[in-house]
Each structure stands twice: as C-alpha cells, then as structure tokens.
Design a protein around this motif. Structure first.
Motif, short mmCIF file in Angstrom:
data_model
loop_
_atom_site.label_atom_id
_atom_site.label_comp_id
_atom_site.label_asym_id
_atom_site.label_seq_id
_atom_site.Cartn_x
_atom_site.Cartn_y
_atom_site.Cartn_z
N ALA A 97 0.84 -1.20 0.00
CA ALA A 97 0.00 0.00 0.00
C ALA A 97 0.87 1.25 0.00
CB ALA A 97 -0.91 0.02 1.22
N ASN A 98 0.26 2.31 -0.46
CA ASN A 98 0.86 3.64 -0.36
C ASN A 98 0.06 4.37 0.72
OD1 ASN A 98 1.60 6.32 -0.58
ND2 ASN A 98 1.67 6.30 -2.81
N PRO A 99 0.66 4.61 1.89
CA PRO A 99 -0.08 5.24 2.99
C PRO A 99 -0.64 6.62 2.65
CG PRO A 99 2.12 4.57 3.71
CD PRO A 99 2.03 4.31 2.24
N GLU A 100 -0.10 7.27 1.61
CA GLU A 100 -0.61 8.58 1.20
C GLU A 100 -1.92 8.44 0.43
OE1 GLU A 100 0.82 11.68 1.83
OE2 GLU A 100 2.10 10.50 3.19
N GLN A 101 -2.17 7.26 -0.14
CA GLN A 101 -3.37 7.05 -0.94
C GLN A 101 -4.38 6.12 -0.28
OE1 GLN A 101 -1.84 5.63 -4.65
NE2 GLN A 101 -0.95 7.61 -5.22
N GLN A 102 -3.93 5.21 0.58
CA GLN A 102 -4.80 4.26 1.26
C GLN A 102 -4.52 4.31 2.75
OE1 GLN A 102 -3.65 0.72 -1.13
NE2 GLN A 102 -5.81 0.17 -0.95
N SER A 103 -5.55 4.37 3.54
CA SER A 103 -5.38 4.38 4.98
C SER A 103 -5.02 2.98 5.48
CB SER A 103 -6.67 4.85 5.67
OG SER A 103 -6.54 4.71 7.06
N LEU A 104 -3.95 2.90 6.23
CA LEU A 104 -3.54 1.63 6.81
C LEU A 104 -4.31 1.33 8.09
CD1 LEU A 104 0.34 1.85 6.29
CD2 LEU A 104 -1.32 0.54 4.96
N ALA A 105 -5.05 2.30 8.60
CA ALA A 105 -5.84 2.10 9.81
C ALA A 105 -6.94 1.06 9.60
CB ALA A 105 -6.45 3.42 10.27
N ALA A 106 -7.39 0.90 8.38
CA ALA A 106 -8.46 -0.06 8.08
C ALA A 106 -8.02 -1.50 8.34
CB ALA A 106 -8.89 0.09 6.63
N VAL A 107 -6.73 -1.75 8.34
CA VAL A 107 -6.23 -3.11 8.53
C VAL A 107 -6.63 -3.64 9.92
CG1 VAL A 107 -4.14 -4.53 8.70
CG2 VAL A 107 -4.32 -2.77 6.94
N ARG A 108 -6.58 -2.78 10.94
CA ARG A 108 -6.91 -3.18 12.30
C ARG A 108 -8.33 -3.71 12.45
NH1 ARG A 108 -4.78 1.68 14.57
NH2 ARG A 108 -6.92 2.30 14.58
N SER A 109 -9.26 -3.15 11.68
CA SER A 109 -10.66 -3.54 11.82
C SER A 109 -11.10 -4.55 10.74
CB SER A 109 -11.55 -2.30 11.78
OG SER A 109 -11.36 -1.61 10.56
N THR A 110 -10.16 -5.09 10.01
CA THR A 110 -10.47 -6.08 8.98
C THR A 110 -10.66 -7.45 9.63
OG1 THR A 110 -9.19 -4.86 7.34
CG2 THR A 110 -9.58 -7.18 6.89
N ARG A 111 -11.68 -8.18 9.18
CA ARG A 111 -11.93 -9.51 9.72
C ARG A 111 -10.71 -10.41 9.52
NH1 ARG A 111 -17.95 -11.56 9.47
NH2 ARG A 111 -18.95 -9.54 9.69
N GLY A 112 -10.32 -11.08 10.56
CA GLY A 112 -9.20 -12.00 10.51
C GLY A 112 -7.86 -11.35 10.80
N ALA A 113 -7.78 -10.03 10.72
CA ALA A 113 -6.51 -9.32 10.94
C ALA A 113 -6.48 -8.69 12.33
CB ALA A 113 -6.31 -8.24 9.89
N LEU A 114 -5.30 -8.68 12.93
CA LEU A 114 -5.10 -7.99 14.21
C LEU A 114 -4.50 -6.61 14.01
CD1 LEU A 114 -3.72 -10.97 16.32
CD2 LEU A 114 -6.00 -9.93 16.46
N GLY A 115 -3.73 -6.45 12.94
CA GLY A 115 -3.09 -5.16 12.66
C GLY A 115 -1.76 -5.37 11.96
N LEU A 116 -1.10 -4.25 11.72
CA LEU A 116 0.22 -4.30 11.08
C LEU A 116 1.29 -4.58 12.11
CD1 LEU A 116 -0.05 -1.17 8.76
CD2 LEU A 116 -0.13 -3.56 8.07
N VAL A 117 2.33 -5.26 11.70
CA VAL A 117 3.50 -5.45 12.56
C VAL A 117 4.20 -4.10 12.65
CG1 VAL A 117 5.72 -6.62 12.78
CG2 VAL A 117 3.72 -7.87 11.94
N ARG A 118 4.46 -3.66 13.87
CA ARG A 118 5.01 -2.32 14.10
C ARG A 118 6.32 -2.39 14.87
NH1 ARG A 118 1.63 1.91 13.33
NH2 ARG A 118 -0.45 1.39 12.62
#
Length: 182
Positions: free
Chosen positions: A70-91
């Motif tokens: 993804a390009n964080p300037e064009q797509q929000s990465l915050a949506a990953v946290r609330s996606t079914r099956g996903a816990l979030g991004l590795v940080r």
C-alpha cells in the motif's frame, strides 16, 4: 533538500506485514483484497504423516502473517486493524515495519500461479540412498528399504561383511546421492 526526498519516498507503495488471528490468514486476505489492497499470502505444500499414511497439505508459510502492499498517502492503513481476521500491522517503535522488496521478490519467484511453494519430499523412498546422520552409525551410507511404523525405517547397511537390515529412527536419516552400499 530533504523535503523532495521525503515526498518522493511517500509516493511509492511499500510492503507491510499483517498479523492475523490464529488460522485466519485466508479470511484476512479475502477481506483486505476486497478493500483494494494488494496482498500476498505465501503458502507451502508438504507431506505429513497422519494415521500411518503420507498426505499432502498446503499451509501458510508464515502462520498468522501475510503481506500487504500500500501507499499510505493514498490508502489508509488504519483499516487493517478492523479487517476480519486481521489484528493489525507489525510495528516497530509504533511505526509499521516495511518489508524489503527483495523478500517479496524471492517469495514471488519461489511460488507457483496459486501462490504455493512446493516443497520436495524430504523423506526417502524405498531404493533411495541415505546417510545416517545421528547415533552410533552416523556417517554410514546405505539404501532405504521401507518405513516401519511412523518413526522408524529399515535400511540396508554394509556391516559385518555384508548388507544388513537395520532399524533406525527416521529423523536420523538423510537422503544422499545415487544409491550404493559403501
């Protein structure tokens, strides 16, 4: 002078690692793709012993993880946290970790059209040359004869002036070059 570099860097898409719920990699993949993210879930095909029989299974190469571009300037990465099956991004230090492009390229190179890495069967088959890698007979070469139970194998080894059948632990054997008794 540093501003143009920062602008140029932000205009490119990067690969990120997504942490998923247990056994929910496929579910997270499906829902992230529905949100227009480019994703990669590398899987591996290998054989397992179940009930005395070898079966081929396909499992995630990295259980509980998948990759997202993804390009964080064009797509929000915050949506990953609330996606079914996903816990979030590795940080790291509260910033999403960027996965090196070389790793992604290597995974693409090693997978087939379905995204599966086919692992060669590491277990010897009857007639294969084997080397004993553990135990009192370590270093000897022989010929794999047959499986005995789920953890032992019968091997022909050159011992005491002739070929002898010996029972060894399956994990103490490794495939070798062309079959021959030494």
């Amino acid at each position: 002078m540093t501003a143009p570099v920062a602008v140029q860097r932000n205009q490119t898409a990067h690969w990120y690692c997504v942490h998923t719920k247990p056994r929910a990699e496929a579910q997270a993949l499906e829902h992230l793709q529905r949100q227009a993210f480019e994703c990669l879930l590398p899987r591996i095909q290998h054989s397992v012993l179940r009930g005395g029989r070898r079966q081929r299974v396909v499992e995630p190469l990295f259980p509980r993880y998948l990759f997202l571009r993804a390009n964080p300037e064009q797509q929000s990465l915050a949506a990953v946290r609330s996606t079914r099956g996903a816990l979030g991004l590795v940080r790291f230090a509260n910033l999403p970790g960027i996965v090196p492009q070389s790793l992604i390229d290597g995974l693409h190179r090693d997978t087939d059209a379905q995204g599966v890495i086919v692992q060669a069967d590491a277990h010897p088959q009857p007639g294969d040359a084997v080397t004993v890698i553990a135990g009192a007979l370590a270093g000897l070469r022989g010929v794999y004869w047959q499986m005995r139970g789920d953890q032992r194998a019968e091997v022909l080894l050159q011992l005491l002036g002739g070929a002898q059948r010996v029972l060894l632990a399956q994990e103490s054997l490794q495939k070798a070059g062309p079959a021959q008794l030494s």
